[in-house]
Motif scaffolding. Structure first.
Motif, short mmCIF file in Angstrom:
data_model
loop_
_atom_site.label_atom_id
_atom_site.label_comp_id
_atom_site.label_asym_id
_atom_site.label_seq_id
_atom_site.Cartn_x
_atom_site.Cartn_y
_atom_site.Cartn_z
N UNK A 1 0.86 -1.18 0.00
CA UNK A 1 0.00 0.00 0.00
C UNK A 1 0.90 1.24 0.00
N UNK A 2 0.74 2.07 -1.02
CA UNK A 2 1.50 3.32 -1.03
C UNK A 2 0.91 4.31 -0.02
N UNK A 3 -0.31 4.06 0.41
CA UNK A 3 -1.06 4.92 1.34
C UNK A 3 -1.54 6.18 0.63
N UNK A 4 -0.65 7.14 0.37
CA UNK A 4 -0.99 8.28 -0.48
C UNK A 4 0.18 8.57 -1.41
N UNK A 5 -0.14 8.99 -2.62
CA UNK A 5 0.89 9.32 -3.61
C UNK A 5 1.27 10.81 -3.55
N UNK A 6 0.62 11.56 -2.69
CA UNK A 6 0.97 12.97 -2.47
C UNK A 6 2.16 13.00 -1.53
N UNK A 7 3.35 13.29 -2.05
CA UNK A 7 4.56 13.18 -1.23
C UNK A 7 4.57 14.14 -0.05
N UNK A 8 3.96 15.33 -0.22
CA UNK A 8 3.89 16.27 0.90
C UNK A 8 2.99 15.74 2.01
N UNK A 9 1.84 15.21 1.63
CA UNK A 9 0.94 14.62 2.62
C UNK A 9 1.58 13.38 3.23
N UNK A 10 2.27 12.61 2.42
CA UNK A 10 2.95 11.41 2.89
C UNK A 10 3.94 11.77 4.00
#
Length: 383
Positions: free
Chosen positions: A194-203
């Protein structure tokens, strides 16, 4: 408090220099869901081949009024490529020790939960109990801790699993390609990350510590798994962490690019929404209702017609029954997400999240048959 740079590899992390990460992030950043119109959705529905642009339209807010038509098209694709088969499996959590600090996860290393790790004898008892239900596919999971769940420990679990199951999957921490090769030799067939989110800032905001904080190492895990010889790889965004439409687009597009680069690899999608955890019972999917989740799943099916799509016990019985008729092809059953709950041994460790569908294997099997579908325990024969 200073934290490690989430975009830089740590020592020991394999950097394969892949171009796919940049392609996915660039396409996601260029996707504006609100810019699509009803005409764009109609064009996507009328097209024989679903392009990335069509896929964007199907995920957009403009597509919501077309949900019934989208579901019909998804069902047509499902029947064309999978017939009426529904594949069954169950997950087995063998350890919940974790070294990551993910703010949304029950296994967060800062959470005060009961931690446990099954030994080889306990793993075998769990697998014997699961195998007795008739299931032939198992998904082995751990918390993300190399200290408590090292590669050799996971490898031993794969060897045990191979005695009881025809298909062995892994959902563990990302590894280097040589480590995936070792686990494949131990009996593992596929890897899901699971990448979880692809938004690196949110990540970066959600992953405060641990190896999981390193965004590029995680996003390239599936490619390293294929390089290590794994037959199949699974993709997912945890819907509700950020803009679910953009995350769903990125997850599907990521799978699409890997499939183009490695056409021999079997592609699978998971469709998780946030679930409450013991650590924070207020956590729930943000702006991702069942209609939105169905929209995502149907868009996955239309864009990735050959991909397996799993619907987990994060969702309720009613929703799962409906979605396997329309788009999903794989369903979990007899699920326990604690440590050591399948056999007669006592519950040893706390769960990662709460499940919504507690049905047994036989209950799910019967429900599939009653819907006129064919439950399938395995689709591989080794000679």
């Amino acid at each position: 408090m200073s934290r490690i740079d989430h975009m830089k590899y740590l020592e020991g992390m394999e950097n394969i220099g892949s171009e796919i990460q940049d392609e996915v992030i660039s396409a996601m950043n260029g996707y504006t869901p609100e810019s699509f119109t009803a005409a764009d959705v109609r064009n996507a529905l009328d097209s024989d081949i679903c392009t990335p642009e069509n896929y964007m339209a199907l995920l957009s807010p403009a597509a919501e009024p077309f949900l019934e038509e989208i579901a019909r098209k998804a069902m047509s694709e499902r029947m064309k490529h999978f017939g009426n088969s529904v594949y069954m499996f169950t997950p087995l959590y063998i350890a919940n020790y974790c070294e990551n600090q993910c703010v949304y996860c029950g296994f967060n290393c800062k959470n005060k939960i009961k931690r446990a790790r099954l030994n080889a004898e306990e793993i075998e008892k769990e697998m014997q109990a699961i195998s007795a239900s008739g299931l032939q596919e198992i998904l082995i999971l751990t918390g993300e801790s190399r200290k408590y769940s090292d590669v050799e420990y996971i490898g031993e679990a794969c060897k045990i699993a191979s005695k009881y199951f025809r298909v062995v999957g892994l959902e563990v921490y990302p590894m280097n390609s040589d480590e995936y090769k070792y686990l494949h030799e131990c009996g593992a067939d596929f890897v899901t990350v699971f990448q979880e989110t692809y938004n690196s800032d949110k990540y970066e905001q959600l992953h405060l510590g641990g190896h999981k904080r390193i965004f590029p190492y995680r996003i390239n895990a599936q490619e390293r798994a294929v390089m290590g010889g794994m037959r199949g790889i699974g993709f997912a965004a945890l819907l509700g962490l950020d803009d679910f439409r953009k995350d769903a687009f990125a997850a599907g597009y990521h799978a699409h690019l890997i499939q183009k680069k490695y056409p021999h690899a079997e592609i699978a999608m998971s469709c998780p929404r946030l679930r409450p955890t013991k650590a924070d019972e207020t956590i729930n999917p943000r702006d991702v209702g069942e209609r939105q989740l169905l929209q995502v799943i149907c868009a996955y099916r239309i864009f990735l017609p050959y991909a397996s799509i799993t619907i987990s016990t994060r969702e309720c019985e009613r929703f799962r029954n409906n979605v396997i008729k329309l788009a999903a092809t794989k369903i979990s059953a007899g699920v326990n997400v604690g440590i050591g709950e399948h056999s007669d041994s006592a519950d040893k460790g706390d769960e990662q999240f709460e499940i919504s569908d507690p049905r047994t294997v036989s209950e799910v099997y019967k429900a599939i048959e009653e819907m006129g579908l064919q439950p399938v325990m395995h689709d591989y024969i080794y000679v």
